[in-house]
Structures are given as structure tokens and as C-alpha cells.
Design an enzyme around this catalytic site. Structure first.
Site, PDB file in Angstrom:
ATOM      1  CB  THR A   1      -0.958   0.016   1.202  1.00 55.59           C
ATOM      2  OG1 THR A   1      -0.206  -0.073   2.416  1.00 55.59           O
ATOM      3  CG2 THR A   1      -1.951  -1.130   1.115  1.00 55.59           C
ATOM      4  CG  ASN A   2       3.431   2.912   3.116  1.00 58.25           C
ATOM      5  OD1 ASN A   2       3.012   4.065   3.174  1.00 58.25           O
ATOM      6  ND2 ASN A   2       3.481   2.129   4.179  1.00 58.25           N
TER       7      ASN A   2
ATOM      8  CG  HIS B   1       8.004   1.671  13.289  1.00 53.78           C
ATOM      9  ND1 HIS B   1       8.223   0.317  13.129  1.00 53.78           N
ATOM     10  CD2 HIS B   1       7.553   1.828  14.559  1.00 53.78           C
ATOM     11  CE1 HIS B   1       7.935  -0.313  14.259  1.00 53.78           C
ATOM     12  NE2 HIS B   1       7.524   0.582  15.142  1.00 53.78           N
TER      13      HIS B   1
ATOM     14  CE  LYS C   1      13.845 -12.548   5.226  1.00 55.84           C
ATOM     15  NZ  LYS C   1      12.388 -12.620   5.193  1.00 55.84           N
TER      16      LYS C   1
END
Length: 200
Positions: free
Chosen positions: A12-13, A109, A91
Site C-alpha cells: 500500500t505504501n 514505522h 528483513k
């Protein structure tokens, strides 16, 4: 400016970056490549629809994480990307990779760091019972969500919130803040002084 976007999930980002940056020719920011550690990440489909080159790099195909990082670095260099953008990439990079791209890797975040770092920030937010959370865009360092903070947006936590509803409202702010920070970076507006980032 050419950027490499690293993804693991639905993207989505990434979709927001495609629409607000890559497809706006007046801005001068191109997503040069999208790299995923998961073959079935829907983000790859989004990238292909936009005509962006994609690559899958799986940890299991390498003897160790340093070699995994090296392959990602090779792709970044091949596509001459100036900034590495993590968009749901799950990761952690090894120290040599992070040092090589110091202040050239950014992440988004879904909390107000340094509160609730790690893999389950929205659930942790609700469990702790805070009244406000938000979004943080930060440079990536050798720790877990410990890099220098570039920008933050605040999101109130409602009494009726569950993990899905809160995450959805946080994502709205992510989709505003992340492209803005990338534009600032491309325009040379970010100045780092110790643990602070000043937007000029």
C-alpha cells in the site's frame, strides 16, 4: 532522483509512492526498481502494472545474510538508485550494508518511535493503552527501528479501536508523510545534526 523500494507484502505504501511521486513527472523522482524477498508479495504486481522493474531476492538462496544483502546492493547499484526506501520490508540488514548506505536508507514505522519498535507495533500500542500513537519516518541504522527520526505524525488512539481500525488510520498518515519525506530528501532539504534531522 532514482529510488529503490524494498517490499515484502501488499504494497500500500508502494502504491502511494507510485501515484504521488513516480507518476508525477513534475517532481523528478523515479522508482527505478522494486525488490522483494517474497515471490508472492502483491507489491510486485503493483510495480509491474506501473512498468517498474522488479526482482525477487530470497534469503534461502544464499549461504548467509551478508550474501543476501550483497545481492540487494548489486541491484541497487545496477539501477543507480540514490535512496533506498523500505516499504513493509520485513528483513533486517547486516551492519556492512547499513554502513554502506548510511543516511541513504529510510523506513516508515507505524508508531511514534522510540515507542514500540519491532514487528508488532500496533498491537503493542493497544496492549500498553497509550492515548496517542502515529507514524515515524526514520533513517535506518544497525538497530531495530533505532535510526535517526526524520519526521512524525500523531494519530489518536480511540477507545473503540482494534488493531485493524487503528492500523487503517495510521496508514492514512503514512501515505501523506512518506512521500513528503522522500521529496524533502530529493530536494536536499534534510540536514542531519547528531540525533536530529532539520528540514530546511
Amino acid at each position: 532522483m532514482r529510488i529503490a523500494v524494498l517490499v515484502s507484502g501488499s504494497g500500500t505504501n508502494l502504491q502511494t509512492l507510485i501515484e504521488k511521486l513516480h507518476q508525477d513527472e513534475t517532481i523528478g523522482i523515479e522508482i527505478a526498481v522494486v525488490i522483494s524477498d517474497r515471490q508472492k508479495a502483491y507489491a510486485l504486481t503493483r510495480a509491474k502494472r506501473a512498468g517498474i522493474p522488479t526482482h525477487v531476492v530470497k534469503t534461502r538462496d544464499f549461504e548467509n545474510r551478508v550474501d543476501f544483502d550483497a545481492e540487494i546492493s548489486r541491484l541497487i547499484e545496477h539501477y543507480t538508485a540514490e535512496l533506498v526506501v523500505l516499504a513493509g520490508f520485513m528483513k533486517l540488514f547486516q551492519p556492512p550494508f547499513v554502513r554502506k548506505y548510511k543516511n541513504r536508507i529510510i523506513n516508515v514505522h507505524p508508531t511514534l518511535l522510540p515507542a514500540f519498535p519491532g514487528a508488532h507495533p500496533v498491537a503493542d500500542t493497544l496492549t500498553y493503552g497509550v492515548k496517542f500513537t502515529g507514524v515515524t519516518v526514520h533513517f535506518v541504522d544497525e538497530g531495530v527501528d533505532t535510526g535517526t527520526i526524520i519526521a512524525q505524525s500523531v494519530v489518536p488512539v480511540l477507545d473503540t479501536d482494534d488493531e485493524e481500525s487503528l492500523h487503517n488510520r495510521i496508514q492514512v498518515e503514512e501515505h501523506k508523510l512518506y512521500p513528503q519525506v522522500i521529496k524533502w530528501y530529493a530536494e536536499g532539504k534534510l540536514k542531519i545534526k547528531g540525533r536530529k534531522v532539520i528540514v530546511r
